[in-house]
Design a protein around this motif. Structure first.
Motif, short mmCIF file in Angstrom:
data_model
loop_
_atom_site.label_atom_id
_atom_site.label_comp_id
_atom_site.label_asym_id
_atom_site.label_seq_id
_atom_site.Cartn_x
_atom_site.Cartn_y
_atom_site.Cartn_z
N UNK A 33 1.50 -1.08 -0.22
CA UNK A 33 0.14 -0.10 0.08
C UNK A 33 0.99 1.27 -0.48
N UNK A 35 0.34 5.26 1.07
CA UNK A 35 -0.81 6.01 1.98
C UNK A 35 -0.01 7.60 1.86
N UNK A 37 0.26 11.32 4.41
CA UNK A 37 -0.97 11.76 6.00
C UNK A 37 -0.44 13.60 5.59
N UNK A 40 -4.28 17.19 9.92
CA UNK A 40 -5.82 16.45 10.30
C UNK A 40 -6.37 15.66 9.43
N UNK A 41 -5.61 15.30 8.43
CA UNK A 41 -6.50 14.50 7.50
C UNK A 41 -6.18 12.82 7.39
N UNK A 42 -5.40 12.41 8.24
CA UNK A 42 -5.18 10.92 8.60
C UNK A 42 -4.52 10.25 7.63
N UNK A 43 -4.83 9.31 7.35
CA UNK A 43 -3.93 8.69 5.99
C UNK A 43 -4.77 8.49 5.03
N UNK A 45 -5.14 6.28 1.55
CA UNK A 45 -4.99 5.68 0.76
C UNK A 45 -4.72 6.01 -0.76
N UNK A 58 -6.99 3.65 -4.72
CA UNK A 58 -7.45 4.26 -3.68
C UNK A 58 -7.97 5.08 -3.51
N UNK A 59 -8.02 6.07 -2.72
CA UNK A 59 -8.93 7.48 -2.81
C UNK A 59 -8.43 8.19 -3.13
N UNK A 88 3.80 13.84 4.09
CA UNK A 88 4.63 12.47 4.75
C UNK A 88 3.83 11.07 3.75
N UNK A 90 3.37 6.92 2.86
CA UNK A 90 3.67 6.09 4.12
C UNK A 90 3.82 4.80 3.01
#
Lengths: 114, 113
Positions: A33, A35, A37, A40-43, A45, A58-59, A88, A90
């Motif tokens: 995967x 991602x 990051x 404020x938006x989290x991870x 995909x 992904x999204x 960032x 990941x």
């Protein structure tokens, strides 16, 4: 110890450059995967791959592509880097299995596009 | 699409038990519930996974009611080092039956002295 290794911790690139982010796992996992990051938006995909040469969006795939030529390596490609891709990034991997959702993450690559 | 909803943030004090609840109303029959922990500048780390009832490991407990529409991560006697973001995930099966992991925004836990 299981390991997911991302090629760079920090990267600075110029707008319009083609950027390659590399990820290697040593656990013989089928799934990998990517991602990003942001605060404020989290991870979120970007892409994932469930087998060699297979990929699924992904999204937020826009502006990115991926390559999985070997099972252990999953590359994220920014075709023409833009400042809004500063983030960032990941990478993660997990083993096949309908019920297994344990994923192992790399340390991340902090990309800055100037 | 089994989306999850968690509180944005929680505060606690050292030595207290912390319970973080996640709702996942559209969870599918085959989905497992997984929780991850993330410290600043690190990738998320698996904490615990469960399907129903209660699961316990050396780090946490996971409580899942019979309808499975929510789950609660319980951290016993937290310490300052438990300050982190906690994510609840429900596995989403893609077309080929592989899992793609969708993270929500997570819960930012702050443990105070």
């Amino acid at each position: 110890d299981v390991k997911v290794t991302q090629s760079s911790r920090y990267l600075v690139k110029r707008t319009g450059e083609k950027v390659f982010l590399e990820c290697v796992q040593d656990m013989d996992h089928e799934n990998m995967f990517w991602y990003r990051q942001d605060p404020g938006l989290g991870l979120r995909l970007i892409y994932f791959s469930y087998d060699v040469k297979m990929k699924e969006k992904g999204d937020i795939p826009e502006g990115y592509s991926v390559s999985r030529e070997k099972k252990e390596r999953f590359s994220l490609i920014l075709e023409s880097a833009s400042t809004n891709q500063t983030s960032m990034y990941l990478c993660a991997s997990s083993s096949e299995g309908a019920r297994v959702t344990e994923a192992f993450f790399g340390q991340g690559t902090r990309l800055t596009v100037v | 699409l089994a989306k999850t909803t968690q509180p944005i943030s929680m505060d606690s004090y050292e030595g207290q038990e912390v319970n973080i609840t996640c709702s996942h109303n559209n969870i599918a029959t085959n989905d497992y519930i997984t929780w991850y922990q993330q410290f600043p500048s690190q990738g998320p780390r698996f904490i615990i996974q469960g399907y129903k009832t209660k699961v316990t490991n050396e780090v946490a407990s996971l409580f899942i009611p019979a309808d499975r529409k929510s789950s609660t991560l319980s951290l016993p006697r937290v310490s300052l080092s438990d300050t982190a973001v906690y994510y609840c995930l429900v596995g989403e099966i893609s077309r080929d039956s592989s899992y793609k992991l969708i993270f929500g925004s997570g819960t930012r836990l702050l443990v105070r002295p």
